[in-house]
Design a protein around this motif. Structure first.
Motif, short mmCIF file in Angstrom:
data_model
loop_
_atom_site.label_atom_id
_atom_site.label_comp_id
_atom_site.label_asym_id
_atom_site.label_seq_id
_atom_site.Cartn_x
_atom_site.Cartn_y
_atom_site.Cartn_z
N GLN A 42 0.96 -1.13 -0.07
CA GLN A 42 0.01 0.03 0.09
C GLN A 42 1.02 1.29 0.11
OE1 GLN A 42 -2.13 -1.25 3.53
NE2 GLN A 42 -4.23 -0.82 2.31
N VAL A 43 1.95 1.36 0.70
CA VAL A 43 2.92 2.46 0.71
C VAL A 43 3.51 2.79 -0.53
CG1 VAL A 43 4.93 3.47 1.80
CG2 VAL A 43 3.17 2.18 3.31
N LEU A 44 4.12 1.54 -1.21
CA LEU A 44 4.63 1.69 -2.24
C LEU A 44 3.65 2.27 -3.59
CD1 LEU A 44 6.93 -1.25 -2.20
CD2 LEU A 44 7.55 0.94 -1.96
N GLU A 45 2.35 1.57 -3.43
CA GLU A 45 1.55 1.91 -4.70
C GLU A 45 0.96 3.64 -4.21
OE1 GLU A 45 -1.80 -0.68 -3.99
OE2 GLU A 45 -0.80 -2.24 -5.22
N ASN A 46 0.99 4.12 -3.12
CA ASN A 46 0.39 5.25 -2.96
C ASN A 46 1.60 6.27 -2.93
OD1 ASN A 46 -2.44 5.74 -1.91
ND2 ASN A 46 -1.90 3.66 -1.19
N TYR A 47 2.88 5.81 -2.88
CA TYR A 47 3.93 6.83 -3.02
C TYR A 47 5.06 6.09 -3.78
CZ TYR A 47 1.53 8.88 1.15
OH TYR A 47 0.66 9.41 1.88
N PRO A 48 4.65 6.11 -5.15
CA PRO A 48 5.70 5.56 -6.13
C PRO A 48 7.11 5.90 -6.31
CG PRO A 48 3.81 6.97 -7.17
CD PRO A 48 3.74 7.12 -5.78
N THR A 49 7.45 7.11 -5.69
CA THR A 49 8.85 7.63 -5.63
C THR A 49 9.84 6.44 -4.50
OG1 THR A 49 8.60 9.24 -4.01
CG2 THR A 49 8.41 9.77 -6.39
N LEU A 50 8.93 5.88 -3.70
CA LEU A 50 9.55 5.03 -2.67
C LEU A 50 10.13 3.65 -3.45
CD1 LEU A 50 7.54 5.86 0.46
CD2 LEU A 50 9.90 6.54 0.02
N THR A 51 11.13 3.04 -2.61
CA THR A 51 11.56 1.88 -3.11
C THR A 51 11.44 0.77 -2.04
OG1 THR A 51 13.85 1.96 -2.57
CG2 THR A 51 12.96 2.61 -5.01
N SER A 52 11.36 -0.53 -2.01
CA SER A 52 11.37 -1.33 -1.05
C SER A 52 12.55 -1.07 -0.21
CB SER A 52 11.20 -2.91 -1.47
OG SER A 52 9.97 -3.02 -2.06
N GLU A 53 13.74 -0.79 -0.84
CA GLU A 53 14.94 -0.77 -0.09
C GLU A 53 14.83 0.73 0.76
OE1 GLU A 53 17.92 -2.51 -0.11
OE2 GLU A 53 16.44 -3.93 -0.91
N ALA A 54 14.17 1.61 0.24
CA ALA A 54 14.06 2.79 1.23
C ALA A 54 13.43 2.59 2.22
CB ALA A 54 13.47 3.95 0.29
#
Length: 64
Positions: A42-54
């Motif tokens: 959900q976080v990655l979908e809503n904030y596409p500039t983020l990565t799993s690594e971040a």
């Protein structure tokens, strides 16, 4: 993991709160999303500039 590659603090951005590089998303804000039940997806979908690594760096930073 070296969280310093992903997290930084700048007194000119969000009053110096630790944030994810390249965003205005604070570590505190992201942890709050997880605290209320958001999933990584959900976080990655809503904030596409983020990565799993971040996101992992947020937790490593917090643990230290």
């Amino acid at each position: 993991m070296d969280w310093r590659q992903y997290i930084y603090s700048d007194p000119e951005i969000l009053l110096g709160k630790p944030t994810v590089k390249g965003t205005r998303l604070s570590v505190e804000f992201l942890l709050g999303l997880f605290a209320v039940g958001w999933t990584e997806q959900q976080v990655l979908e809503n904030y596409p500039t983020l990565t799993s690594e971040a996101l992992k760096a947020v937790f490593v930073f917090t643990a230290e």
